[in-house]
Scaffold this motif. Sequence first.
Motif, short mmCIF file in Angstrom:
data_model
loop_
_atom_site.label_atom_id
_atom_site.label_comp_id
_atom_site.label_asym_id
_atom_site.label_seq_id
_atom_site.Cartn_x
_atom_site.Cartn_y
_atom_site.Cartn_z
N UNK A 253 0.83 -1.21 0.00
CA UNK A 253 0.00 0.00 0.00
C UNK A 253 0.87 1.26 0.00
N UNK A 254 1.94 1.25 0.77
CA UNK A 254 2.85 2.40 0.78
C UNK A 254 3.45 2.63 -0.61
N UNK A 255 3.82 1.56 -1.27
CA UNK A 255 4.42 1.68 -2.61
C UNK A 255 3.41 2.25 -3.60
N UNK A 256 2.20 1.71 -3.64
CA UNK A 256 1.22 2.16 -4.62
C UNK A 256 0.77 3.60 -4.35
N UNK A 257 0.76 4.00 -3.09
CA UNK A 257 0.40 5.39 -2.78
C UNK A 257 1.38 6.38 -3.43
N UNK A 258 2.63 5.98 -3.53
CA UNK A 258 3.65 6.86 -4.09
C UNK A 258 3.57 6.96 -5.62
N UNK A 259 3.16 5.89 -6.30
CA UNK A 259 3.26 5.86 -7.76
C UNK A 259 1.92 6.08 -8.47
N UNK A 260 0.80 5.88 -7.76
CA UNK A 260 -0.51 6.03 -8.41
C UNK A 260 -1.03 7.45 -8.18
N UNK A 261 -1.49 8.13 -9.21
CA UNK A 261 -2.03 9.50 -9.06
C UNK A 261 -3.16 9.55 -8.04
N UNK A 262 -3.20 10.66 -7.30
CA UNK A 262 -4.17 10.82 -6.23
C UNK A 262 -5.60 10.69 -6.74
N UNK A 263 -5.87 11.13 -7.97
CA UNK A 263 -7.23 11.17 -8.49
C UNK A 263 -7.84 9.78 -8.64
N UNK A 264 -7.00 8.75 -8.82
CA UNK A 264 -7.52 7.38 -8.98
C UNK A 264 -7.02 6.45 -7.88
N UNK A 265 -6.36 7.00 -6.87
CA UNK A 265 -5.75 6.15 -5.84
C UNK A 265 -6.80 5.39 -5.04
N UNK A 266 -7.96 5.99 -4.81
CA UNK A 266 -8.99 5.32 -4.04
C UNK A 266 -9.43 4.01 -4.70
N UNK A 267 -9.34 3.93 -6.02
CA UNK A 267 -9.75 2.73 -6.75
C UNK A 267 -8.64 1.70 -6.80
N UNK A 268 -7.46 2.13 -7.21
CA UNK A 268 -6.41 1.17 -7.53
C UNK A 268 -5.53 0.78 -6.34
N UNK A 269 -5.29 1.71 -5.40
CA UNK A 269 -4.39 1.37 -4.30
C UNK A 269 -4.92 0.21 -3.46
#
Length: 654
Positions: A253-269
């Motif tokens: 989760x820490x890794x994906x938070x850094x690389x995934x854009x905030x606008x779609x993070x709720x879906x993909x993280x």
Amino acid sequence: MGKFEKEARDLLSAIGGKENVSAVTHCATRMRFVLNDESKADVQAIEAIPAVKGTFTNAGQFQVIIGNDVPIFYNDFSAVSGIEGVSKEAAKSAAAGKQNPVQRAVAMLAEIFTPIIPAIIVGGLILGFRNILEGVAWSALDGKSIVEVSQFWSGVNSFLWLPGEAIFHYLPVGITWSVSRKMGTSQILGIVLGICLISPNQLLNAYNVASTPAAEIAKDWVWDFGFFTVNKIGYQAQVIPALLAGLSLAYLERFWRKVIPEVVSMIFVPFLSLLPALILAHTVLGPVGWVIGQWISTIVLAGLTGSFKWLFGAIFGTLYAPLVITGLHHMTNAIDTQLIADSGGTVLWPMIALSNIAQGSAVLAYYWMNRHDEREAQIALPASISAYLGVTEPALFGVNLKYVYPFIAGMIGSGIAGLLSTTFNVTANAIGVGGLPGILSIQARYMGIFALLMLVAIVVPFALTLFFRKAGFFTKTEDQTVKAPQAEALAQAAEAESPKGTLITIQSPLAGQAKVLAEATDPVFAQGVMGQGVVIEPSEGELIAPVDGEISVLFPTKHAVGLVTAQGLELLIHIGMDTVNLEGQGFTAHVKQGDSVQAGDRLISFDIKQLKEAGYVVETPVIVTNQNDFQADAALDLPQTVKRGDDLLTATKI
């Protein structure tokens, strides 16, 4: 002058000065320092300060025990040093940089297991009670158990399995949740991952794996993907698999938070964190963790039950108290839990309970020798009671370590009790209350033996403490001539006090919007740690004296000022949050420390625009810091716009 201003100055000097402090915070009883060079801290000088009850170093932090007055002491220390405190997490982060990998691992284990220990203790008590109901053949009942002769107690026994199963079978859920909590990731994902490790409908219960034929597992308990299969094995009560799975989820989760854009993070993280962690848990981490856990429990159990178990028990019993001082004792929680899962009980935990009792008995002997000294008795007796109830810190740091000989006596008594405990294979159902109440967690057939061992842990340290003191063994020179610093603190003459009920009106030092203190941005102020009062969002940058009194402290950075009135009321006014970082820029002081002022006199001018442009919140708490002496109440309904000089608070002498 603040209540602890002199002591705070002495402490600042004794720890090596302001330049030696990397970070400082406090908890309920102690100041926690991260020092740049711990060798500069003069421990003897620190422990001679009347307000200090002891010192120790743990998890990279130099900790100074103050007691219940620590919020007031912390406030005075901040005032005289000009050092702003940080949050506990920030202090831990700073301390982590001074720890080696083993210390960091132990600290992490401690923070993961500490939140779930209350549940494990409850579970241990429940299992102990159920053992008495169903596992003991009573001669008075013609050799039958209580549940065999009483339908009521049979029903109670059956009902109690509900929480018992929830605590132990579902332990991985608690572990994965606690890992997520510790790592600052999504706790609900940790809970979901934990459930996926013990699903009672889709997974073979871990307790049934050993009795289920391999052919049946291969046929009925697999996910079949065509060209490979994955076993549907549950991890009920397993510690290591849950720990590894929880950590994998947190780091993903820490890794994906850094690389995934905030606008779609709720879906993909959440998706890209939970699903890979779940796959890893059932294909690699779970099986590997299961094997590691069994290895650990097998090795420890071999030491506890093998040919030299008496030696293992003697060594562990003797050294457990020193382990508490270093913090390494937290590792035993994971080992105990794994032993319970693999062998149905733990032989380790009874020795921990006996060690606590032994240290409590050593303090009780110290109390007995000083029972006619009221000041010493006020320290030693509560410490011994606390140790007997499983909390040894007051005993260890308040008396035993300070005078050495009680500590040695406690270690010897604990070592003897540990030797006997392993010799008789005394086993606990689970981690319990680590003192006299611990007998309730002992398996029924060992309760009688454990009661005798508690007697050993009481009598031997008590007798040895008296003997060592009389013979002069292990006694420090200071013990002959100097009372404990906390006893000296109790001996100090009380300052002149105003009559109970004395009412003081505190005027608003600022113009602006006054709000309840709980709405302050900084949690240290919002939670009332520093004292009670209000917070003002200023509309003008002029701060005036809210009462007649003396400037007890003026920070070098001019962002905060303390006042004390003739009646003993102590006030702190802190302009903005974290504005100490401006190092005085934007502030102009019109008074100096020691000045006498009248209500309405100008104290400090500050540039609100400059503070805001620098990114700082300008809300200003107005705090009564000696809240044990004065009750602070708002003099008007909040929130409300106020002018300088308006009645803001009333302080009543308690």
